[in-house]
Design a protein around this motif. Structure first.
Motif, PDB file in Angstrom:
ATOM      1  N   UNK A  82      38.679  55.590 -21.845  1.00 51.74           N
ATOM      2  CA  UNK A  82      37.324  55.392 -22.359  1.00 51.74           C
ATOM      3  C   UNK A  82      36.392  56.479 -21.842  1.00 51.74           C
ATOM      4  N   UNK A  83      35.674  57.120 -22.763  1.00 47.37           N
ATOM      5  CA  UNK A  83      34.556  57.984 -22.383  1.00 47.37           C
ATOM      6  C   UNK A  83      33.324  57.090 -22.357  1.00 47.37           C
ATOM      7  N   UNK A  84      32.768  56.918 -21.183  1.00 42.17           N
ATOM      8  CA  UNK A  84      31.703  55.932 -20.973  1.00 42.17           C
ATOM      9  C   UNK A  84      30.431  56.655 -20.554  1.00 42.17           C
ATOM     10  N   UNK A  85      29.365  56.508 -21.344  1.00 41.03           N
ATOM     11  CA  UNK A  85      28.090  57.174 -21.061  1.00 41.03           C
ATOM     12  C   UNK A  85      27.002  56.114 -21.051  1.00 41.03           C
ATOM     13  N   UNK A  86      26.672  55.619 -19.854  1.00 43.57           N
ATOM     14  CA  UNK A  86      25.648  54.578 -19.756  1.00 43.57           C
ATOM     15  C   UNK A  86      24.268  55.206 -19.609  1.00 43.57           C
ATOM     16  N   UNK A  87      23.279  54.578 -20.235  1.00 42.37           N
ATOM     17  CA  UNK A  87      21.925  55.088 -20.118  1.00 42.37           C
ATOM     18  C   UNK A  87      21.452  54.942 -18.675  1.00 42.37           C
ATOM     19  N   UNK A  88      20.545  55.818 -18.256  1.00 45.82           N
ATOM     20  CA  UNK A  88      20.098  55.843 -16.869  1.00 45.82           C
ATOM     21  C   UNK A  88      19.446  54.523 -16.463  1.00 45.82           C
ATOM     22  N   UNK A  89      18.804  53.830 -17.418  1.00 49.58           N
ATOM     23  CA  UNK A  89      18.169  52.557 -17.082  1.00 49.58           C
ATOM     24  C   UNK A  89      19.115  51.374 -17.249  1.00 49.58           C
ATOM     25  N   UNK A  90      20.390  51.661 -17.604  1.00 49.56           N
ATOM     26  CA  UNK A  90      21.448  50.643 -17.673  1.00 49.56           C
ATOM     27  C   UNK A  90      21.195  49.585 -18.750  1.00 49.56           C
ATOM     28  N   UNK A  91      20.461  49.945 -19.807  1.00 47.65           N
ATOM     29  CA  UNK A  91      20.226  48.979 -20.885  1.00 47.65           C
ATOM     30  C   UNK A  91      21.216  49.130 -22.040  1.00 47.65           C
ATOM     31  N   UNK A  92      22.159  50.040 -21.914  1.00 47.38           N
ATOM     32  CA  UNK A  92      23.150  50.215 -22.968  1.00 47.38           C
ATOM     33  C   UNK A  92      24.022  51.413 -22.673  1.00 47.38           C
ATOM     34  N   UNK A  93      24.895  51.736 -23.611  1.00 44.48           N
ATOM     35  CA  UNK A  93      25.817  52.848 -23.391  1.00 44.48           C
ATOM     36  C   UNK A  93      26.327  53.393 -24.717  1.00 44.48           C
ATOM     37  N   UNK A  94      26.767  54.636 -24.675  1.00 41.41           N
ATOM     38  CA  UNK A  94      27.577  55.224 -25.738  1.00 41.41           C
ATOM     39  C   UNK A  94      29.017  55.207 -25.254  1.00 41.41           C
ATOM     40  N   UNK A  95      29.934  55.090 -26.199  1.00 39.39           N
ATOM     41  CA  UNK A  95      31.337  54.964 -25.793  1.00 39.39           C
ATOM     42  C   UNK A  95      32.252  55.546 -26.858  1.00 39.39           C
ATOM     43  N   UNK A  96      33.310  56.214 -26.387  1.00 37.23           N
ATOM     44  CA  UNK A  96      34.354  56.708 -27.265  1.00 37.23           C
ATOM     45  C   UNK A  96      35.680  56.640 -26.530  1.00 37.23           C
TER      46      UNK A  96
END
Length: 620
Positions: free
Chosen positions: A330-344
């Protein structure tokens, strides 16, 4: 308290690749750079691009995006170093538009910023960009008109090197991160102007207060709340716009879209990460894989192996990974404020996925993060300052300390300050303190001075007291997390200082803002009231930025490179975007080798629009 990503966030975008694909209006982007025949990759030296409107369905609700050639993101453009490129950009919108080639060195009239050296592209109009490519690496392009970048006018850009690169890989993928909102971007802006914390749904609760009392004691917990309340700020304000309205995208796909890059076990993959967001920082990792960073902002760096990196808006990082044992990562990119993420996913075939991590605990901003650490004030500390009136400390300037006897302030500890009235500390700075006896003010020598234009400015709600470079700081929410996190201190260009001269002068600029008013500026002066920063053609100067806000700002100078220095003034790394965390003071060298009028701004789109923008003029 752990912030959990909701099912709503995850299923957003379910229809993005389905309904519209059936209508022939949407193609799932595929970004294998090694496959130039794909319709979403354009190569060569002549390009025809059109900016228009395209139906999209990213969250389950149909919307209209502004797109380049009908896709979001726009097509991947591949250029070759040394080629002369021609790009004909046609405007099919009913408003003016533009394209800026971010980080590309070119003539001012090719830079694509309306109002400076270019008028913009009128509806039904066309503009021809033509310039010689003098660099290689990973970059991107986007509109510089209004809020079009938020609506979808952006895309990735790869420039192939003319000489062999010092690292090898078998496959090459762009991983472009961005943020999408179903709301009209102008409506998002209007909400923030009325209530700057509109999208912050993670304010501290009574439960958090009880926890703070048990950990730090009643007086410290009350003093901390009082300080934040009087500054009209919140320690949870890590991002102006959150996952409440944003869906975080990877190559145009929502988390459930699961963009996938294919590999064979043992292959080396080059992943070109681009943060093409309007407002979102991402913390990126691939559980189970080390990432070797080989380039930053398109420029090669000495390889450094990390588990995770923070990527500011507009930055790019190239990494090499070598998946071996698993079928999927998983490529996991969480937003800095931890309210969501992008994922591939990286996988041996389409259709696979690996576990998606929980987002990390939501971090809080501390006074030390903002350079307001009272530990530098002659031993003054934070925790036992109950009863202090901090109402005037937000916005310390130059004015009101004349005649005060500070001889007793040396060595003040935490316990001795209860009941002190600090309301007269407003104006704390360097300018009007003549005649004061500072001999006993241990630690005060490092106090930061501030420009006179900040004094009494309605656009300034705080000033940092003791900023530091923070080059070796992973950042808020990434410290001591058990992972090896990239810092700016890790970045070293593979080449020496390309200019070599010592700067002949230093320009200091302060990043300023007023959270409650959602106003942003340099030195307390918004763009509409500011004079251009004038540079002499050929000069080498040092720019020192001081962040006087509690927000993180990615600062981008057009047309010229920004050569970041360490604390001792030694060249570290060449970049086009310099990230400025709260409470930081960072310096970089610039060679004014490009005549004309150039943009210089925070790359958080709404901060730029609200005044954190300057013109830089390079004259003969």
């Amino acid at each position: 308290m752990q912030s959990k990503t909701s099912r709503r966030t995850f299923v957003k975008g379910l229809a993005a690749g389905g309904i519209l694909a059936g209508l022939g209006l949407w193609r799932t982007p595929v970004w294998a750079v090694t496959s130039p025949g794909l319709p979403s990759v354009l190569t060569g030296s002549e390009f025809d691009l059109f900016i228009g409107e395209t139906p999209v369905n990213i969250t389950g609700s149909p919307r209209t995006a502004m797109t380049i050639n009908g896709t979001l993101p726009g097509p991947l453009l591949r250029w070759r170093e040394g080629d002369t490129i021609t790009l004909r950009v046609k405007n099919r919108l009913d408003e003016d538009t533009s394209i800026h080639w971010h980080g590309i060195i070119l003539p001012a009239n090719m830079d694509g910023v309306p109002g400076l050296s270019f008028h913009g592209i009128a509806p039904d109009g066309m503009y021809e960009y033509r310039f010689k490519v003098q660099q290689n690496g990973t970059y991107w392009y986007h509109s510089h008109s209004g809020l079009q970048e938020q609506a979808g006018v952006y895309g990735p850009l790869v420039i192939d090197a003319k000489d062999p690169e010092p690292f090898q890989y078998d496959r090459d993928y762009v991983v472009m991160l961005s943020d999408w909102t179903d709301e009209d971007p102008d409506r998002v802006m209007a909400k923030l102007k009325k209530q700057s914390d509109y999208y912050n749904f993670h304010k501290r609760t009574v439960g958090d207060f009880i926890n703070d009392v048990s950990e730090n004691g009643w007086s410290a917990a009350v003093a901390d709340r009082k300080m934040w309340a009087e500054m009209k700020m919140s320690p949870t304000d890590l991002a102006d716009v959150s996952g409440y309205t944003y869906t975080y995208l990877m190559n145009g796909q929502a988390p459930n879209g699961n963009w996938t890059g294919i590999f064979k076990p043992g292959e080396k993959l080059r992943l070109r990460f681009i943060n093409g967001s309007a407002m979102s920082y991402f913390d990126v990792r691939i559980p189970g894989l080390k990432m070797t960073v080989v380039a930053a902002d398109g420029q090669r760096v000495n390889p450094v192996s990390v588990d995770e990196f923070r990527i500011a808006v507009a930055e790019t990082y190239d990494v090499i990974v070598e998946p071996a044992n698993e079928d999927a990562y998983t490529i996991f990119a969480q937003s800095m404020d931890r309210t969501g993420y992008a994922r591939g996913t990286l996988a041996v075939r389409e259709g696979l996925s690996a576990a998606v991590p929980e987002t990390d605990p939501r971090p809080l901003i501390g006074m030390g993060d903002m350079g307001m650490d009272h530990g530098n004030m002659g031993g003054m500390g934070n925790s036992d300052m109950a009863g202090m009136d901090h109402s005037k400390m937000a916005g310390m300037g130059n004015g009101d300390m004349a005649g005060m006897d500070h001889s007793k302030m040396a060595g003040m500890g935490n316990g001795d300050m209860a009941g002190m009235d600090h309301s007269k500390m407003a104006g704390m700075g360097n300018g009007d303190m003549a005649g004061m006896d500072h001999s006993k003010m241990a630690g005060m020598a490092g106090m930061q001075s501030h420009p006179a234009s900040e004094n009494g400015s309605p656009l300034v709600d705080m000033q940092t007291m003791s900023p530091t470079p923070k080059l070796d700081d992973p950042g808020i929410g990434l410290r001591n997390n058990g992972r090896r996190v990239l810092t700016y201190a890790d970045l070293r260009s593979t080449f020496p200082d390309p200019d070599g001269r010592e700067p002949s002068r230093t320009v200091e600029l302060h990043l300023t803002g007023h959270m409650e008013k959602f106003s942003w500026s340099f030195d307390g002066i918004k763009f509409s009231d500011a004079q251009p920063l004038r540079l002499k053609y050929g000069e080498r100067l040092r720019i020192t930025l001081v962040n006087d806000t509690m927000m993180t700002h990615p600062v981008h100078l057009h047309g010229m490179w920004s050569d970041l220095e360490d604390e001792n003034g030694n060249f570290m790394v060449r970049k086009h975007t310099i990230d400025m965390p709260p409470g930081s003071k960072r310096s970089y060298r610039v060679t004014a080798d490009a005549l004309g009028r150039w943009a210089y701004h925070c790359h958080l789109l709404l901060h730029m629009e609200m005044g954190m923008f300057r013109e830089v003029r390079v004259d003969e």
